[in-house]
Motif scaffolding. Structure first.
Motif, PDB file in Angstrom:
ATOM      1  N   SER A  25      32.777 -54.208  -6.399  1.00  0.00           N
ATOM      2  CA  SER A  25      32.937 -52.766  -6.541  1.00  0.00           C
ATOM      3  C   SER A  25      32.763 -52.368  -7.997  1.00  0.00           C
ATOM      4  N   THR A  26      31.722 -51.581  -8.276  1.00  0.00           N
ATOM      5  CA  THR A  26      31.485 -51.039  -9.616  1.00  0.00           C
ATOM      6  C   THR A  26      31.051 -49.587  -9.480  1.00  0.00           C
ATOM      7  N   PRO A  27      31.129 -48.799 -10.566  1.00  0.00           N
ATOM      8  CA  PRO A  27      30.521 -47.474 -10.530  1.00  0.00           C
ATOM      9  C   PRO A  27      29.022 -47.584 -10.297  1.00  0.00           C
ATOM     10  N   ARG A  28      28.405 -46.460 -10.033  1.00  0.00           N
ATOM     11  CA  ARG A  28      26.962 -46.451  -9.819  1.00  0.00           C
ATOM     12  C   ARG A  28      26.211 -46.849 -11.097  1.00  0.00           C
ATOM     13  N   GLN A  29      24.985 -47.306 -10.893  1.00  0.00           N
ATOM     14  CA  GLN A  29      24.076 -47.654 -11.985  1.00  0.00           C
ATOM     15  C   GLN A  29      24.533 -48.876 -12.779  1.00  0.00           C
ATOM     16  N   ASN A  30      25.215 -49.790 -12.097  1.00  0.00           N
ATOM     17  CA  ASN A  30      25.628 -51.029 -12.754  1.00  0.00           C
ATOM     18  C   ASN A  30      25.051 -52.279 -12.105  1.00  0.00           C
ATOM     19  N   GLY A  31      24.102 -52.127 -11.211  1.00  0.00           N
ATOM     20  CA  GLY A  31      23.381 -53.284 -10.703  1.00  0.00           C
ATOM     21  C   GLY A  31      23.877 -53.884  -9.407  1.00  0.00           C
ATOM     22  N   LYS A  32      24.700 -53.156  -8.635  1.00  0.00           N
ATOM     23  CA  LYS A  32      25.171 -53.720  -7.369  1.00  0.00           C
ATOM     24  C   LYS A  32      24.016 -54.037  -6.425  1.00  0.00           C
ATOM     25  N   THR A  33      23.080 -53.083  -6.292  1.00  0.00           N
ATOM     26  CA  THR A  33      21.967 -53.293  -5.370  1.00  0.00           C
ATOM     27  C   THR A  33      21.092 -54.449  -5.819  1.00  0.00           C
ATOM     28  N   GLU A  34      20.869 -54.574  -7.131  1.00  0.00           N
ATOM     29  CA  GLU A  34      20.062 -55.679  -7.633  1.00  0.00           C
ATOM     30  C   GLU A  34      20.709 -57.021  -7.309  1.00  0.00           C
ATOM     31  N   CYS A 141      29.031 -54.528  -1.201  1.00  0.00           N
ATOM     32  CA  CYS A 141      28.873 -53.849  -2.478  1.00  0.00           C
ATOM     33  C   CYS A 141      29.116 -52.359  -2.276  1.00  0.00           C
ATOM     34  N   GLY A 142      29.981 -51.765  -3.091  1.00  0.00           N
ATOM     35  CA  GLY A 142      30.211 -50.338  -2.916  1.00  0.00           C
ATOM     36  C   GLY A 142      31.245 -49.788  -3.861  1.00  0.00           C
ATOM     37  N   LEU A 143      31.613 -48.542  -3.596  1.00  0.00           N
ATOM     38  CA  LEU A 143      32.614 -47.829  -4.374  1.00  0.00           C
ATOM     39  C   LEU A 143      33.950 -47.852  -3.645  1.00  0.00           C
ATOM     40  N   GLN A 144      35.034 -47.958  -4.404  1.00  0.00           N
ATOM     41  CA  GLN A 144      36.395 -47.860  -3.874  1.00  0.00           C
ATOM     42  C   GLN A 144      36.620 -48.771  -2.673  1.00  0.00           C
ATOM     43  N   ARG A 188      26.074 -36.478 -20.257  1.00  0.00           N
ATOM     44  CA  ARG A 188      25.236 -35.522 -19.531  1.00  0.00           C
ATOM     45  C   ARG A 188      25.641 -35.436 -18.061  1.00  0.00           C
ATOM     46  N   LEU A 189      25.932 -36.584 -17.464  1.00  0.00           N
ATOM     47  CA  LEU A 189      26.351 -36.570 -16.070  1.00  0.00           C
ATOM     48  C   LEU A 189      27.682 -35.854 -15.884  1.00  0.00           C
ATOM     49  N   LYS A 190      28.610 -36.085 -16.797  1.00  0.00           N
ATOM     50  CA  LYS A 190      29.906 -35.434 -16.692  1.00  0.00           C
ATOM     51  C   LYS A 190      29.773 -33.919 -16.803  1.00  0.00           C
ATOM     52  N   ALA A 191      28.792 -33.468 -17.574  1.00  0.00           N
ATOM     53  CA  ALA A 191      28.609 -32.030 -17.768  1.00  0.00           C
ATOM     54  C   ALA A 191      28.087 -31.344 -16.507  1.00  0.00           C
ATOM     55  N   VAL A 192      27.373 -32.083 -15.671  1.00  0.00           N
ATOM     56  CA  VAL A 192      26.742 -31.447 -14.507  1.00  0.00           C
ATOM     57  C   VAL A 192      27.412 -31.803 -13.180  1.00  0.00           C
ATOM     58  N   MET A 193      28.210 -32.856 -13.138  1.00  0.00           N
ATOM     59  CA  MET A 193      28.826 -33.283 -11.884  1.00  0.00           C
ATOM     60  C   MET A 193      30.225 -32.699 -11.752  1.00  0.00           C
ATOM     61  N   PRO A 194      30.633 -32.297 -10.539  1.00  0.00           N
ATOM     62  CA  PRO A 194      32.037 -31.926 -10.325  1.00  0.00           C
ATOM     63  C   PRO A 194      32.943 -33.089 -10.706  1.00  0.00           C
ATOM     64  N   ASP A 196      35.586 -34.463  -9.396  1.00  0.00           N
ATOM     65  CA  ASP A 196      35.936 -35.459  -8.380  1.00  0.00           C
ATOM     66  C   ASP A 196      34.758 -36.383  -8.085  1.00  0.00           C
ATOM     67  N   MET A 197      33.533 -35.863  -8.107  1.00  0.00           N
ATOM     68  CA  MET A 197      32.359 -36.699  -7.893  1.00  0.00           C
ATOM     69  C   MET A 197      32.153 -37.659  -9.060  1.00  0.00           C
ATOM     70  N   PHE A 198      32.310 -37.168 -10.283  1.00  0.00           N
ATOM     71  CA  PHE A 198      32.155 -38.012 -11.463  1.00  0.00           C
ATOM     72  C   PHE A 198      33.166 -39.146 -11.454  1.00  0.00           C
ATOM     73  N   HIS A 199      34.404 -38.830 -11.084  1.00  0.00           N
ATOM     74  CA  HIS A 199      35.461 -39.840 -11.076  1.00  0.00           C
ATOM     75  C   HIS A 199      35.170 -40.969 -10.080  1.00  0.00           C
ATOM     76  N   VAL A 200      34.612 -40.602  -8.915  1.00  0.00           N
ATOM     77  CA  VAL A 200      34.315 -41.609  -7.908  1.00  0.00           C
ATOM     78  C   VAL A 200      33.017 -42.340  -8.202  1.00  0.00           C
ATOM     79  N   GLU A 201      31.939 -41.567  -8.423  1.00  0.00           N
ATOM     80  CA  GLU A 201      30.614 -42.160  -8.530  1.00  0.00           C
ATOM     81  C   GLU A 201      30.413 -42.919  -9.842  1.00  0.00           C
TER      82      GLU A 201
END
Length: 209
Positions: A25-34, A141-144, A188-194, A196-201
């Motif tokens: 379990s990692t946040p997105r964009q850290n290579g889980k799928t790879e 592989c996933g979140l939470q 940049r992501l934090k500025a555009v994401m809600p 709760d979404m930023f905290h999870v994703e």
């Protein structure tokens, strides 16, 4: 072979997932799928029958594309057949190994030696589909993720009480910072994401007990 190199933590995850059922379990964009793709393609090349689950048909096609790219990267020339049907994606290799790429909602069942669950979120509706013969190891592989207490788990993520706005937290919970992500991208992501979404994703905030 190329000069491609895994980050040390990724190599450790691949080794762990090869020999036992494992949860990552990692946040997105850290290579889980790879990592999932690497475990799947190496298993198939050893002669194992692998099912690689993805959330949608689109992501299943992307998983197949990444797997073929990984095999090409490694200089592997033992692919004997590929299927790219509307609802059936498959790579077969010399020695009897194969990787099937269903979505969680496909409902297709087939005997296999190993299962890969990418972008898995503990959804009971998905688990109901996983009535599959085969007692080999699985990689989730996933979140939470919330595996059973005795399961092998690697968790990167924020905990309740962490400062979720601090760059130090962003760095500590994202093992790919400096390689796949940068603090500027986080900002940049934090500025555009809600929030709760930023905290999870992006922070993989652990749910309070």
């Amino acid at each position: 072979m190329t000069d491609f190199e895994w980050m040390p933590w990724q190599s450790k995850e691949i080794d762990t997932a090869t020999s036992q059922t494992h949860w990552l379990s990692t946040p997105r964009q850290n290579g889980k799928t790879e990592i999932a793709v690497e475990v799947a393609q190496c298993a198939a090349r050893r002669g194992e029958r692998v099912r690689h689950f993805s959330p949608t048909l689109h992501t299943a096609r992307e998983a197949m594309r990444r797997t073929l790219s990984a095999m090409d990267r490694d200089g592997f020339s033992g692919i004997t057949r590929t299927l790219r049907g509307a609802d059936h994606l498959l790579i077969e290799v010399e020695g009897g190994g194969w990787i099937d790429f269903p979505s969680y909602r496909s409902g297709r069942r087939k005997t296999c030696d190993r299962m890969i669950f990418d972008d898995y979120r503990n959804q009971p509706a998905w688990r109901a589909l996983l009535d599959i013969e085969g007692g080999g190891p699985a990689l989730y592989c996933g979140l939470q993720l919330r595996p059973s207490a005795d399961a092998s788990l690697t968790y990167f993520g924020a905990r309740p009480g962490d400062d979720l706005d601090a760059e130090s937290t962003w760095r500590s919970v994202n093992p790919g910072v400096g390689v796949t992500l940068s603090p500027n991208q986080f900002g940049r992501l934090k500025a555009v994401m809600p929030d709760d979404m930023f905290h999870v994703e992006m922070l993989n905030l652990a749910e309070a007990a």
